[in-house]
Design a protein around this motif. Sequence first.
Motif, PDB file in Angstrom:
ATOM      1  N   THR A  80       0.839  -1.197   0.000  1.00  0.00           N
ATOM      2  CA  THR A  80       0.000   0.000   0.000  1.00  0.00           C
ATOM      3  C   THR A  80       0.881   1.256   0.000  1.00  0.00           C
ATOM      4  O   THR A  80       2.079   1.179   0.251  1.00  0.00           O
ATOM      5  CB  THR A  80      -0.904   0.009   1.243  1.00  0.00           C
ATOM      6  OG1 THR A  80      -0.118  -0.314   2.385  1.00  0.00           O
ATOM      7  CG2 THR A  80      -2.028  -1.006   1.119  1.00  0.00           C
ATOM      8  N   GLY A 100      12.139  -8.447   6.297  1.00  0.00           N
ATOM      9  CA  GLY A 100      13.505  -8.434   5.766  1.00  0.00           C
ATOM     10  C   GLY A 100      14.504  -8.284   6.894  1.00  0.00           C
ATOM     11  O   GLY A 100      14.241  -7.655   7.914  1.00  0.00           O
ATOM     12  N   LEU A 109       7.784 -11.070   3.759  1.00  0.00           N
ATOM     13  CA  LEU A 109       7.056 -10.646   4.948  1.00  0.00           C
ATOM     14  C   LEU A 109       7.954  -9.713   5.755  1.00  0.00           C
ATOM     15  O   LEU A 109       7.564  -8.616   6.139  1.00  0.00           O
ATOM     16  CB  LEU A 109       6.711 -11.883   5.798  1.00  0.00           C
ATOM     17  CG  LEU A 109       6.273 -11.620   7.232  1.00  0.00           C
ATOM     18  CD1 LEU A 109       4.843 -11.111   7.233  1.00  0.00           C
ATOM     19  CD2 LEU A 109       6.383 -12.874   8.081  1.00  0.00           C
ATOM     20  N   ARG A 154       1.575  -6.512   6.604  1.00  0.00           N
ATOM     21  CA  ARG A 154       1.862  -7.828   6.006  1.00  0.00           C
ATOM     22  C   ARG A 154       1.720  -8.929   7.056  1.00  0.00           C
ATOM     23  O   ARG A 154       1.316 -10.042   6.738  1.00  0.00           O
ATOM     24  CB  ARG A 154       3.258  -7.839   5.389  1.00  0.00           C
ATOM     25  CG  ARG A 154       3.294  -7.009   4.131  1.00  0.00           C
ATOM     26  CD  ARG A 154       4.558  -7.195   3.329  1.00  0.00           C
ATOM     27  NE  ARG A 154       4.568  -6.239   2.225  1.00  0.00           N
ATOM     28  CZ  ARG A 154       5.536  -6.113   1.366  1.00  0.00           C
ATOM     29  NH1 ARG A 154       6.601  -6.895   1.438  1.00  0.00           N
ATOM     30  NH2 ARG A 154       5.457  -5.218   0.386  1.00  0.00           N
TER      31      ARG A 154
HETATM   32  P1  ATP Z   1       9.174  -5.158  -1.407  1.00  0.00           P
HETATM   33  O1  ATP Z   1      10.365  -5.838  -2.036  1.00  0.00           O
HETATM   34  O2  ATP Z   1       8.015  -6.082  -1.149  1.00  0.00           O
HETATM   35  O3  ATP Z   1       8.788  -3.869  -2.079  1.00  0.00           O
HETATM   36  P2  ATP Z   1      11.050  -3.941   0.348  1.00  0.00           P
HETATM   37  O4  ATP Z   1      12.189  -4.918   0.282  1.00  0.00           O
HETATM   38  O5  ATP Z   1      11.144  -2.699  -0.440  1.00  0.00           O
HETATM   39  O6  ATP Z   1       9.660  -4.697   0.051  1.00  0.00           O
HETATM   40  P3  ATP Z   1      11.839  -2.983   2.908  1.00  0.00           P
HETATM   41  O7  ATP Z   1      12.358  -1.703   2.416  1.00  0.00           O
HETATM   42  O8  ATP Z   1      12.810  -4.051   3.307  1.00  0.00           O
HETATM   43  O9  ATP Z   1      10.796  -3.587   1.867  1.00  0.00           O
HETATM   44  O10 ATP Z   1      10.827  -2.690   4.110  1.00  0.00           O
HETATM   45  C1  ATP Z   1      10.705  -3.505   5.257  1.00  0.00           C
HETATM   46  C2  ATP Z   1       9.342  -4.135   5.350  1.00  0.00           C
HETATM   47  O11 ATP Z   1       8.299  -3.166   5.188  1.00  0.00           O
HETATM   48  C3  ATP Z   1       9.045  -5.175   4.266  1.00  0.00           C
HETATM   49  O12 ATP Z   1       9.578  -6.429   4.633  1.00  0.00           O
HETATM   50  C4  ATP Z   1       7.540  -5.191   4.235  1.00  0.00           C
HETATM   51  O13 ATP Z   1       7.021  -6.047   5.248  1.00  0.00           O
HETATM   52  C5  ATP Z   1       7.164  -3.770   4.584  1.00  0.00           C
HETATM   53  N1  ATP Z   1       6.763  -3.014   3.372  1.00  0.00           N
HETATM   54  C6  ATP Z   1       7.576  -2.452   2.467  1.00  0.00           C
HETATM   55  N2  ATP Z   1       6.876  -1.810   1.510  1.00  0.00           N
HETATM   56  C7  ATP Z   1       5.555  -1.974   1.847  1.00  0.00           C
HETATM   57  C8  ATP Z   1       4.315  -1.522   1.269  1.00  0.00           C
HETATM   58  N3  ATP Z   1       4.297  -0.751   0.182  1.00  0.00           N
HETATM   59  N4  ATP Z   1       3.174  -1.874   1.865  1.00  0.00           N
HETATM   60  C9  ATP Z   1       3.169  -2.639   3.002  1.00  0.00           C
HETATM   61  N5  ATP Z   1       4.310  -3.069   3.591  1.00  0.00           N
HETATM   62  C10 ATP Z   1       5.494  -2.739   3.036  1.00  0.00           C
END
Ligand code: ATP
Length: 469
Positions: A218, A296, A294, A340
């Motif tokens: 989102t 990272g 879910l 998530r």
């Molecule tokens: P993705 O690859 O799914 O875009 P990301 O690797 O960019 O995620 P991180 O920057 O590692 O995500 O952010 C840490 C956590 O925040 C993620 O593991 C995820 O659970 C959550 N997250 C990231 N982007 C979103 C989003 N747009 N909506 C909901 N949760 C998010």
Amino acid sequence: MNTTIDDIVSLCKRRGFVYPTSEIYGGLTSSYDYGPLGVELLNNIKQLWWKEFITKREDMVGLDSQILLHPQTWVASGHVTSFSDPMVEDKKTHKRYRADHLIESWLEAHRGQNAVDFKVENLKVSDMAKFIAENKIKSPQNNEITEPKSFNLLFETAVGVISGDKSTVYLRGETAQGIFSNFRNVVDSTRVKLPFGIGQIGKSFRNEITSGQFVFRTLEFEQAEIEYFFNPDDTDWQKLFKSWQDTMWRFVVNILGIDKSKLRWRKHTDSERSHYSKDTYDLEFEYPFGWKELWGISYRTDYDLKQHQEFSKQKLEYRDPITGKTFMPHVIEPAVGVNRLFLMILVNSLRKEDKRLVLSLPPKLAPRTVAVFPLVANKPELVEKAREVYRLLINADIKTAWDERGNIGKRYMSADEAGTPWCVTIDYDSIENASVTVRNRDTTKQVRIQQADLVSYFRQNLHKEDDEK
Ligand code: ATP
């Protein structure tokens, strides 16, 4: 029976877990509001996270930093220049899509035919452009698409009222930077000693293009992030990293009750990983739309503190109280999206049985622990007795719902879908001998219990799982 994302979406709307944002205006892309039951579940998840990672640990402290930070924060962290996704545009509809996602779908559709055996995460933007051109990949509407370009995910806004005086600020793209910029403050104002962590839960914002995965991705979401600082000279980072992985796993499996077979670790490849990270893993869950990140965990080295020291010109080093040596701590970051976790819990809990739909939430996560009903609503003596039981439970801090609509069958159905573990029915015997019927959501079995024993019965059952672990 398998649960589909449509089952989850319709249950969420029907029972008041999640509604589309601004629905009366036709909705807002990738945005959802949490209804009366949803907000309770979200709060329960956040409280459990806080309890396990902050309250119960001597080596962790909490923080609540602002959504708007000094704009230099995001220059220093690298987000202004490189927090981006590769995007393409449909030449006819002008809709935008993530290039990596279109390639992934193409690979999925052509699996086996081309023996294509590479990971999209390994591709640079220029490689994606080449791959799209070579394979003539089109948009989901089957139209030509533009070459992929990097698109920054940070939302911009402005501080100040007069247009000329306005200055650009960003809605934070992650909560982590508020932790790094407060590192000095926390060290100076508390008794923390390395190794220690700072955790916070808060809203983050990303101008995400992909839609259609419900609350998984989102524009506005909540993160629960930890920065765990340590001295790289006396701590084996690989061991520490592994112990954090184990802690994350335990939280998901033991505390949230998730089925192990729906979880797996995925190591990031060298090209996928951020340049400053030495190692990154995703804990993936099998959502109805596939295995997805879910939570990272990343070893960010001393990159962020160094960058902030350079851009702010403030000393951010740590002074060892015993040796007197000053150095820049390194950091391991376990970062999860609360939304998530929320979706995972719903997917893991929803069961379609022959005649009913049950949300088998662990009792400590359930928005309401108990629902209380008078057998029939038009008998004042039953209603009065049921109100007495309701107040008894509420006053004992047991989350209790009241329901007197329709017949008992309908009320059970509604409680099952709301994930309420126990229903208490007050009948004529209750008036006679102060006993009530307690029905278990998962087994549908009913037992007769004395009113005076109810509070201890629910308290014991609420904490039973904790004792078993
Ligand atoms: P993705 O690859 O799914 O875009 P990301 O690797 O960019 O995620 P991180 O920057 O590692 O995500 O952010 C840490 C956590 O925040 C993620 O593991 C995820 O659970 C959550 N997250 C990231 N982007 C979103 C989003 N747009 N909506 C909901 N949760 C998010």
